[in-house]
Motif scaffolding. Structure first.
Motif, PDB file in Angstrom:
ATOM      1  N   GLU A  59       6.292   5.647   0.506  1.00  0.00           N
ATOM      2  CA  GLU A  59       4.720   5.845  -0.003  1.00  0.00           C
ATOM      3  C   GLU A  59       4.329   4.457   0.082  1.00  0.00           C
ATOM      4  OE1 GLU A  59       1.632   5.264  -2.479  1.00  0.00           O
ATOM      5  OE2 GLU A  59       3.516   4.652  -3.188  1.00  0.00           O
ATOM      6  N   GLU A  60       5.003   3.316  -0.257  1.00  0.00           N
ATOM      7  CA  GLU A  60       4.601   1.958  -0.334  1.00  0.00           C
ATOM      8  C   GLU A  60       4.500   1.739   1.456  1.00  0.00           C
ATOM      9  OE1 GLU A  60       3.267   0.179  -2.623  1.00  0.00           O
ATOM     10  OE2 GLU A  60       4.126   1.526  -4.102  1.00  0.00           O
ATOM     11  N   PHE A  61       5.558   2.028   1.946  1.00  0.00           N
ATOM     12  CA  PHE A  61       5.238   1.588   3.522  1.00  0.00           C
ATOM     13  C   PHE A  61       4.202   2.259   4.182  1.00  0.00           C
ATOM     14  CE2 PHE A  61       6.448   2.948   8.071  1.00  0.00           C
ATOM     15  CZ  PHE A  61       6.624   1.530   8.475  1.00  0.00           C
ATOM     16  N   GLY A  62       4.015   3.491   3.810  1.00  0.00           N
ATOM     17  CA  GLY A  62       2.586   4.104   4.214  1.00  0.00           C
ATOM     18  C   GLY A  62       1.543   3.083   3.976  1.00  0.00           C
ATOM     19  N   GLU A  63       1.443   2.910   2.790  1.00  0.00           N
ATOM     20  CA  GLU A  63       0.289   2.051   2.438  1.00  0.00           C
ATOM     21  C   GLU A  63       0.043   0.565   2.839  1.00  0.00           C
ATOM     22  OE1 GLU A  63       0.277   1.598  -1.769  1.00  0.00           O
ATOM     23  OE2 GLU A  63      -0.180   3.422  -2.256  1.00  0.00           O
ATOM     24  N   VAL A  64       1.340   0.194   3.460  1.00  0.00           N
ATOM     25  CA  VAL A  64       1.315  -1.061   4.466  1.00  0.00           C
ATOM     26  C   VAL A  64       0.769  -0.704   6.048  1.00  0.00           C
ATOM     27  CG1 VAL A  64       2.880  -2.552   5.799  1.00  0.00           C
ATOM     28  CG2 VAL A  64       3.065  -2.201   3.290  1.00  0.00           C
ATOM     29  N   CYS A  65       1.279   0.482   6.096  1.00  0.00           N
ATOM     30  CA  CYS A  65       0.708   0.952   7.462  1.00  0.00           C
ATOM     31  C   CYS A  65      -1.253   1.310   7.424  1.00  0.00           C
ATOM     32  CB  CYS A  65       1.132   2.544   7.947  1.00  0.00           C
ATOM     33  SG  CYS A  65       3.086   2.104   8.330  1.00  0.00           S
ATOM     34  N   GLU A  66      -1.509   1.889   6.427  1.00  0.00           N
ATOM     35  CA  GLU A  66      -2.980   2.054   6.178  1.00  0.00           C
ATOM     36  C   GLU A  66      -3.630   0.524   6.317  1.00  0.00           C
ATOM     37  OE1 GLU A  66      -3.282   4.338   2.637  1.00  0.00           O
ATOM     38  OE2 GLU A  66      -2.599   6.318   3.469  1.00  0.00           O
ATOM     39  N   ALA A  67      -3.058  -0.108   5.534  1.00  0.00           N
ATOM     40  CA  ALA A  67      -3.635  -1.446   5.461  1.00  0.00           C
ATOM     41  C   ALA A  67      -3.931  -2.000   6.873  1.00  0.00           C
ATOM     42  CB  ALA A  67      -3.114  -2.487   4.575  1.00  0.00           C
ATOM     43  N   MET A  68      -2.656  -1.768   7.591  1.00  0.00           N
ATOM     44  CA  MET A  68      -2.649  -2.423   9.084  1.00  0.00           C
ATOM     45  C   MET A  68      -3.632  -1.778   9.792  1.00  0.00           C
ATOM     46  SD  MET A  68       1.276  -3.186   9.832  1.00  0.00           S
ATOM     47  CE  MET A  68       2.158  -4.760   9.078  1.00  0.00           C
ATOM     48  N   GLN A  69      -3.846  -0.532   9.640  1.00  0.00           N
ATOM     49  CA  GLN A  69      -4.808   0.533  10.320  1.00  0.00           C
ATOM     50  C   GLN A  69      -6.441  -0.164  10.062  1.00  0.00           C
ATOM     51  OE1 GLN A  69      -3.908   4.402   9.399  1.00  0.00           O
ATOM     52  NE2 GLN A  69      -2.705   4.697  11.234  1.00  0.00           N
ATOM     53  N   ARG A  70      -6.487  -0.247   8.834  1.00  0.00           N
ATOM     54  CA  ARG A  70      -8.032  -0.765   8.405  1.00  0.00           C
ATOM     55  C   ARG A  70      -8.170  -2.102   9.090  1.00  0.00           C
ATOM     56  NH1 ARG A  70     -10.948   1.207   3.805  1.00  0.00           N
ATOM     57  NH2 ARG A  70     -11.897  -0.777   3.985  1.00  0.00           N
ATOM     58  N   GLY A  73      -9.799  -1.294  12.335  1.00  0.00           N
ATOM     59  CA  GLY A  73     -10.694  -0.591  12.170  1.00  0.00           C
ATOM     60  C   GLY A  73     -10.527   0.714  12.420  1.00  0.00           C
ATOM     61  N   TRP A  74      -9.258   1.237  12.287  1.00  0.00           N
ATOM     62  CA  TRP A  74      -8.690   2.416  12.432  1.00  0.00           C
ATOM     63  C   TRP A  74      -8.704   3.236  11.201  1.00  0.00           C
ATOM     64  CZ3 TRP A  74      -3.648   1.409  15.685  1.00  0.00           C
ATOM     65  CH2 TRP A  74      -3.902   0.873  16.972  1.00  0.00           C
ATOM     66  N   GLY A  75      -8.836   2.918   9.984  1.00  0.00           N
ATOM     67  CA  GLY A  75      -8.411   3.434   8.723  1.00  0.00           C
ATOM     68  C   GLY A  75      -9.889   4.139   8.313  1.00  0.00           C
ATOM     69  N   LYS A  76      -9.612   5.008   7.155  1.00  0.00           N
ATOM     70  CA  LYS A  76     -10.441   5.664   6.453  1.00  0.00           C
ATOM     71  C   LYS A  76     -10.936   4.518   5.193  1.00  0.00           C
ATOM     72  CE  LYS A  76      -7.544   8.966   5.812  1.00  0.00           C
ATOM     73  NZ  LYS A  76      -6.327   8.465   6.095  1.00  0.00           N
ATOM     74  N   LYS A  77     -12.112   4.914   4.597  1.00  0.00           N
ATOM     75  CA  LYS A  77     -12.375   4.480   3.381  1.00  0.00           C
ATOM     76  C   LYS A  77     -11.104   4.544   2.491  1.00  0.00           C
ATOM     77  CE  LYS A  77     -17.338   4.566   4.139  1.00  0.00           C
ATOM     78  NZ  LYS A  77     -18.532   4.852   3.644  1.00  0.00           N
ATOM     79  N   THR A  78     -10.703   5.525   2.132  1.00  0.00           N
ATOM     80  CA  THR A  78      -9.735   5.502   1.156  1.00  0.00           C
ATOM     81  C   THR A  78      -8.271   4.855   1.287  1.00  0.00           C
ATOM     82  OG1 THR A  78      -8.744   7.747   2.301  1.00  0.00           O
ATOM     83  CG2 THR A  78     -10.478   8.011   0.677  1.00  0.00           C
ATOM     84  N   ASP A  79      -8.084   4.540   2.437  1.00  0.00           N
ATOM     85  CA  ASP A  79      -6.909   3.732   2.871  1.00  0.00           C
ATOM     86  C   ASP A  79      -6.836   2.233   2.251  1.00  0.00           C
ATOM     87  OD1 ASP A  79      -6.025   5.587   4.490  1.00  0.00           O
ATOM     88  OD2 ASP A  79      -6.545   4.724   6.357  1.00  0.00           O
ATOM     89  N   ALA A  80      -5.307   2.106   2.112  1.00  0.00           N
ATOM     90  CA  ALA A  80      -5.133   0.825   1.478  1.00  0.00           C
ATOM     91  C   ALA A  80      -5.866  -0.386   2.338  1.00  0.00           C
ATOM     92  CB  ALA A  80      -3.658   0.506   1.470  1.00  0.00           C
ATOM     93  N   VAL A  81      -6.529  -1.450   1.729  1.00  0.00           N
ATOM     94  CA  VAL A  81      -7.114  -2.588   2.215  1.00  0.00           C
ATOM     95  C   VAL A  81      -6.355  -3.664   2.324  1.00  0.00           C
ATOM     96  CG1 VAL A  81      -9.065  -3.735   2.282  1.00  0.00           C
ATOM     97  CG2 VAL A  81      -9.172  -1.437   1.466  1.00  0.00           C
ATOM     98  N   ASP A  82      -5.640  -4.250   1.345  1.00  0.00           N
ATOM     99  CA  ASP A  82      -4.981  -5.608   1.283  1.00  0.00           C
ATOM    100  C   ASP A  82      -3.454  -5.374   1.809  1.00  0.00           C
ATOM    101  OD1 ASP A  82      -4.048  -7.991   0.567  1.00  0.00           O
ATOM    102  OD2 ASP A  82      -5.140  -8.059  -1.455  1.00  0.00           O
ATOM    103  N   LEU A  83      -3.348  -6.011   2.961  1.00  0.00           N
ATOM    104  CA  LEU A  83      -2.109  -6.020   3.635  1.00  0.00           C
ATOM    105  C   LEU A  83      -1.208  -6.725   2.884  1.00  0.00           C
ATOM    106  CD1 LEU A  83      -0.168  -5.068   5.812  1.00  0.00           C
ATOM    107  CD2 LEU A  83      -1.003  -7.051   7.271  1.00  0.00           C
ATOM    108  N   HIS A  84      -1.491  -7.787   2.505  1.00  0.00           N
ATOM    109  CA  HIS A  84      -0.619  -8.845   1.646  1.00  0.00           C
ATOM    110  C   HIS A  84      -0.127  -8.100   0.405  1.00  0.00           C
ATOM    111  CE1 HIS A  84       0.425 -12.095  -1.168  1.00  0.00           C
ATOM    112  NE2 HIS A  84       1.048 -12.456  -0.109  1.00  0.00           N
ATOM    113  N   LYS A  85      -1.004  -7.719  -0.441  1.00  0.00           N
ATOM    114  CA  LYS A  85      -0.797  -6.920  -1.668  1.00  0.00           C
ATOM    115  C   LYS A  85       0.174  -5.744  -1.166  1.00  0.00           C
ATOM    116  CE  LYS A  85      -2.793  -4.097  -5.082  1.00  0.00           C
ATOM    117  NZ  LYS A  85      -4.224  -3.378  -5.596  1.00  0.00           N
ATOM    118  N   GLU A  86      -0.058  -5.098  -0.395  1.00  0.00           N
ATOM    119  CA  GLU A  86       0.917  -3.938  -0.042  1.00  0.00           C
ATOM    120  C   GLU A  86       2.401  -4.103   0.655  1.00  0.00           C
ATOM    121  OE1 GLU A  86      -0.292  -1.013  -1.047  1.00  0.00           O
ATOM    122  OE2 GLU A  86      -2.226  -1.361  -1.101  1.00  0.00           O
TER     123      GLU A  86
END
Length: 112
Positions: A59-70, A73-86
């Motif tokens: 789940e945590e790795f998925g949030e890292v992936c979401e932040a990288m997608q964001r 410019g590939w992510g959704k508004k609900t995706d994690a934003v802060d790559l460093h934090k994740e």
């Protein structure tokens, strides 16, 4: 002498370029420790079977992936934003698993 103290001393006596990277390692590891402490305060001492740990880590790795997608410019508004934090959170979960492994093996920090 602790590894941390050794690294701090290295920072003082090496060329700036080497010292900068060593300081960066110490800074990131401090952030992981702070996050690990926050997780412990929130959830208490966690002990899970490795399958459950894998789900938490995933789940945590998925949030890292979401932040990288964001960041691309590939992510959704609900995706994690802060790559460093994740990344720090992911590392803190991995640390919690490592703590359990050490405990299960009957090791102390002196024996690892």
């Amino acid at each position: 002498m602790s590894k941390r103290r050794e690294l701090e001393e290295i920072c003082q006596r090496v060329p700036e370029i080497v010292g900068r990277y060593t300081k960066l390692m110490l800074h990131v590891n401090d952030q992981v420790l702070i996050e690990r402490t926050a997780q412990h305060e929130k959830w208490g001492q966690q002990r899970h079977n490795y399958g459950d740990w894998l789900m938490i880590l995933g789940e945590e790795f998925g949030e890292v992936c979401e932040a990288m997608q964001r960041n691309k410019g590939w992510g959704k508004k609900t995706d994690a934003v802060d790559l460093h934090k994740e990344l720090v959170q992911l590392a803190a979960v991995a640390s919690a698993i490592a703590e359990q492994v050490i405990e299960e093996r009957g090791l102390t920090h002196d024996k690892t």
